[in-house]
Write an enzyme that holds these catalytic residues in place. Structure first.
Site, PDB file in Angstrom:
ATOM      1  N   CYS A  68       0.837  -1.195   0.000  1.00 35.33           N
ATOM      2  CA  CYS A  68       0.000   0.000   0.000  1.00 35.33           C
ATOM      3  C   CYS A  68       0.880   1.257   0.000  1.00 35.33           C
ATOM      4  CB  CYS A  68      -0.921   0.002   1.218  1.00 35.33           C
ATOM      5  SG  CYS A  68      -2.076   1.387   1.247  1.00 35.33           S
ATOM      6  N   ASP A 115       0.398   3.787   1.727  1.00 35.95           N
ATOM      7  CA  ASP A 115       0.346   4.367   3.072  1.00 35.95           C
ATOM      8  C   ASP A 115       1.753   4.669   3.611  1.00 35.95           C
ATOM      9  OD1 ASP A 115       0.095   4.569   6.018  1.00 35.95           O
ATOM     10  OD2 ASP A 115      -1.983   3.968   5.658  1.00 35.95           O
ATOM     11  N   ARG A 120       2.801   4.838   6.427  1.00 42.36           N
ATOM     12  CA  ARG A 120       3.187   4.081   7.629  1.00 42.36           C
ATOM     13  C   ARG A 120       3.649   2.668   7.315  1.00 42.36           C
ATOM     14  NH1 ARG A 120      -2.536   5.054  10.279  1.00 42.36           N
ATOM     15  NH2 ARG A 120      -3.017   4.607   8.096  1.00 42.36           N
ATOM     16  N   HIS A 170      -2.128  -4.089   4.893  1.00 44.44           N
ATOM     17  CA  HIS A 170      -1.968  -3.703   6.292  1.00 44.44           C
ATOM     18  C   HIS A 170      -3.336  -3.465   6.917  1.00 44.44           C
ATOM     19  CE1 HIS A 170      -2.673   0.762   5.864  1.00 44.44           C
ATOM     20  NE2 HIS A 170      -2.436   0.453   4.603  1.00 44.44           N
ATOM     21  N   CYS A 203      -6.250  -0.092   6.869  1.00 44.37           N
ATOM     22  CA  CYS A 203      -5.927   0.530   5.578  1.00 44.37           C
ATOM     23  C   CYS A 203      -7.046   1.510   5.216  1.00 44.37           C
ATOM     24  CB  CYS A 203      -5.792  -0.554   4.510  1.00 44.37           C
ATOM     25  SG  CYS A 203      -5.427   0.124   2.866  1.00 44.37           S
TER      26      CYS A 203
HETATM   27 CO    CO Z   1      -3.431   1.210   3.011  1.00 46.88          CO
END
Ligand code: CO
Length: 214
Positions: free
Chosen positions: A42, A44, A46, A98, A101
């Site tokens: 992803c 993301d 993080r 994750h 998400c």
């Molecule tokens: Co995500």
């Protein structure tokens, strides 16, 4: 002068640290890359691929998009997979989703965010496919976490069904496709019990992985 000077400072310190640890590291690496793994994750912030598995530059080939989705018509993702499999000869493709998400959450809630809704439609298709399983979770947060897991398993299946992976297996290339999920809360990866080495085992392993979530 760029107002992002701090990032250039960070970069110089980072490169210096790596060189101190392994003199000539970047020179060596500039000649060739030889990663064993393709990571599909992803976007993301993080979930930084290299850091999570503690790998150095050169060790991980990476593709990231919102909600780690693999679509059969996405030339961007397919090109990454093709280059990784046919030329870099990676031995493992890891689809790593994750928990929590944002993309999966918005897909679950049928949110209206704009263009991205069309992309997240693929994860909504996953939710629709597994609606009976998802309906068993009365708590919405738990249902979303389950959809995060199901989304990974479906994308592993999509990777396995690409002509690229199918042909690699047909010619006997050593290639395993894995489905993992990362916890933002503890920084740990969980194996979703979907590790596929051959075209023949795909359906069986897929069914078992879905069953283990039921
Ligand atoms: Co995500």
């Amino acid at each position: 002068m760029s107002n992002l000077k701090h990032l250039f400072d960070n970069n110089r310190n980072w490169a210096k640290k790596i060189e101190e640890n392994d003199p000539g590291f970047f020179k060596k690496l500039s000649r060739q890359q030889n990663p064993e793994y393709l990571w599909i994750g992803c976007s993301d912030s993080r979930v930084p691929a290299n850091e999570i598995v503690d790998l150095l530059p050169g060790e991980l080939f990476v593709h990231r998009n919102v909600a780690n989705i693999v679509v059969h018509t996405d030339l961007n993702c397919l090109s990454v997979i093709q280059y990784a499999v046919d030329f870099l000869k990676v031995k493992h493709i890891i689809v790593c989703g994750h928990y929590s998400c944002g993309g999966v959450k918005e897909a679950f809630k049928n949110s209206r965010l704009g263009l991205i809704d069309n992309w997240l439609r693929h994860t909504q298709d996953v939710a629709q496919k597994h609606k009976l399983l998802l309906a068993k979770k009365t708590d919405q947060t738990q249902a979303i976490e389950l959809l995060c897991e199901l989304n990974v398993i479906e994308q592993v299946q999509n990777v396995c069904q690409t002509t690229i992976v199918q042909q690699a297996w047909e010619r006997g290339q050593d290639l395993t496709v894995h489905g993992w999920i990362y916890g933002l809360n503890d920084g740990l990866i969980k194996d979703l019990n979907i590790n596929i080495k051959t075209a023949e085992e795909l359906d069986t392993v897929y069914d078992l992985a879905i069953k283990s979530l039921a």
